[in-house]
Design an enzyme around this catalytic site. Structure first.
Site, short mmCIF file in Angstrom:
data_model
loop_
_atom_site.label_atom_id
_atom_site.label_comp_id
_atom_site.label_asym_id
_atom_site.label_seq_id
_atom_site.Cartn_x
_atom_site.Cartn_y
_atom_site.Cartn_z
N TYR A 35 0.23 -8.72 0.73
CA TYR A 35 1.69 -10.14 0.63
C TYR A 35 2.77 -9.75 0.32
O TYR A 35 3.98 -10.34 1.19
CB TYR A 35 1.03 -11.17 -0.31
CG TYR A 35 1.60 -12.34 0.01
CD1 TYR A 35 1.79 -12.92 0.92
CD2 TYR A 35 2.54 -12.96 -0.75
CE1 TYR A 35 1.50 -14.10 1.50
CE2 TYR A 35 3.45 -13.99 -0.83
CZ TYR A 35 3.02 -15.09 0.76
OH TYR A 35 3.59 -16.12 0.75
N ALA A 43 3.12 8.79 -5.35
CA ALA A 43 4.47 9.29 -4.26
C ALA A 43 5.79 8.03 -4.76
O ALA A 43 4.97 6.84 -4.42
CB ALA A 43 4.29 9.57 -2.82
N PRO A 44 6.50 8.46 -5.30
CA PRO A 44 8.04 8.33 -5.43
C PRO A 44 8.64 7.66 -4.58
O PRO A 44 9.11 5.90 -4.35
CB PRO A 44 8.41 8.46 -6.02
CG PRO A 44 7.60 9.75 -7.11
CD PRO A 44 6.70 9.72 -6.32
N HIS A 65 19.21 0.32 -4.99
CA HIS A 65 17.64 -0.62 -4.77
C HIS A 65 18.56 -1.87 -4.13
O HIS A 65 19.14 -2.67 -4.58
CB HIS A 65 16.95 -0.80 -4.94
CG HIS A 65 16.09 1.29 -4.83
ND1 HIS A 65 16.53 1.80 -5.21
CD2 HIS A 65 15.25 1.25 -4.15
CE1 HIS A 65 16.05 3.58 -4.74
NE2 HIS A 65 14.46 2.60 -4.50
N LYS A 107 13.62 -4.86 -7.22
CA LYS A 107 12.83 -4.17 -7.83
C LYS A 107 13.82 -4.01 -9.14
O LYS A 107 13.97 -3.48 -9.50
CB LYS A 107 13.92 -2.79 -7.39
CG LYS A 107 13.12 -1.15 -8.00
CD LYS A 107 14.15 -0.13 -6.86
CE LYS A 107 13.13 1.15 -7.61
NZ LYS A 107 12.13 1.56 -7.60
#
Length: 268
Positions: free
Chosen positions: A10, A123-124, A153, A157
């Site tokens: 979602y 994976a960052p 960002h 975040k």
């Protein structure tokens, strides 16, 4: 055909993954999980058309019922850790894009996957350009005495600094072979934290959070009479999808979880 479940379906990244999987010929979306959006069609939420795959709030049940090959996770740090463990216990390959897990959690996932012989990926960053940025920064680190990282960002975040910034600092220090960068001669912060957080080896990392941003990072090297800036910008979440799809395909051939998409992207 690779059978895929999306955890965090979602969310904004989850929706992009659902859309990308639905458009990919060698993949099939077989399940979707999220604490939000329960009961909604995952494809409809992602604007990918009606799929008949309904978002459920219990990943364990989705894994047990659908028996997927891969589960892609874009949730939160604690949820992602437990989700990855659940995947391995169900013999499902985890592909984790969620950042914020600590090194001990990542190592635990890797060790458990190796014991089980289950491949996967943490994976960052899935943007191909971001991986190249890190590769170029690692090369530059051998030639400059100073470096700082600025990552920017969106304001939703949760973790700071970003996983990409930490991973960049790690690959830079690998190239330095334990040799630290030069520190300022003297320094006084009039506002605590103004100089950012300090990673090992004297690397300063600065985090910016603003609406309107997606994911951006620049690595600034300084030397005698010159600077070098290496910058990458993700302007939309679509930028991560080629890397996600690559990670799903590569996970099918791995025998344990790997940390960092660059480990498999640059293999030949």
């Amino acid at each position: 055909m690779i059978r895929v479940v999306v955890s965090g379906a979602y969310g904004r990244m989850g929706r992009e993954v659902v859309k990308a999987v639905c458009k990919t010929e060698d993949m099939e979306l077989v399940g979707a999980a999220d604490k939000k959006g329960e009961g909604l069609d995952a494809g409809s939420v992602a604007e990918a058309g009606i799929t008949g795959i309904i978002i459920e709030n219990d990943l364990e049940k989705v894994l047990a019922r659908t028996r997927p090959d891969v589960a892609v996770d874009f949730t939160g740090p604690q949820a992602a850790y437990h989700n990855a463990i659940s995947c391995i216990n169900h013999r499902v390959r985890p592909v984790v894009g969620t950042t914020g897990m600590n090194p001990d959690q990542i190592q635990k996932i890797i060790e458990l996957s190796e014991t089980a012989g289950i491949g996967g990926l943490i994976a960052p960053n899935f943007a191909i350009g971001a991986l190249l940025m890190m590769k170029f920064a690692a090369e530059a680190a051998r030639h400059f005495p100073n470096v700082e990282i600025i990552e920017l960002h969106h304001d939703q975040k949760l973790d700071a600094p970003s996983g990409t910034a930490i991973k960049t600092a790690e690959v830079i220090m690998e190239q330095r072979e334990g040799k630290s960068f030069q520190e300022p001669v003297s320094e006084y912060e009039k506002i605590p934290g103004a100089r950012g957080g300090e990673f090992e080896g004297g690397i300063r990392i600065h985090s910016v959070r603003l609406p309107g941003l997606v994911a951006h990072q620049e690595v600034i090297f300084g030397g005698l009479g010159q600077t070098l800036t290496i910058r990458h910008d993700s302007l939309s979440r679509e930028s991560f999808m080629p890397g996600v799809l690559l990670g799903i395909r590569k996970a099918m051939r791995l025998e344990k979880v790997v940390y960092g998409l660059e480990k498999i992207m640059f293999e030949q």
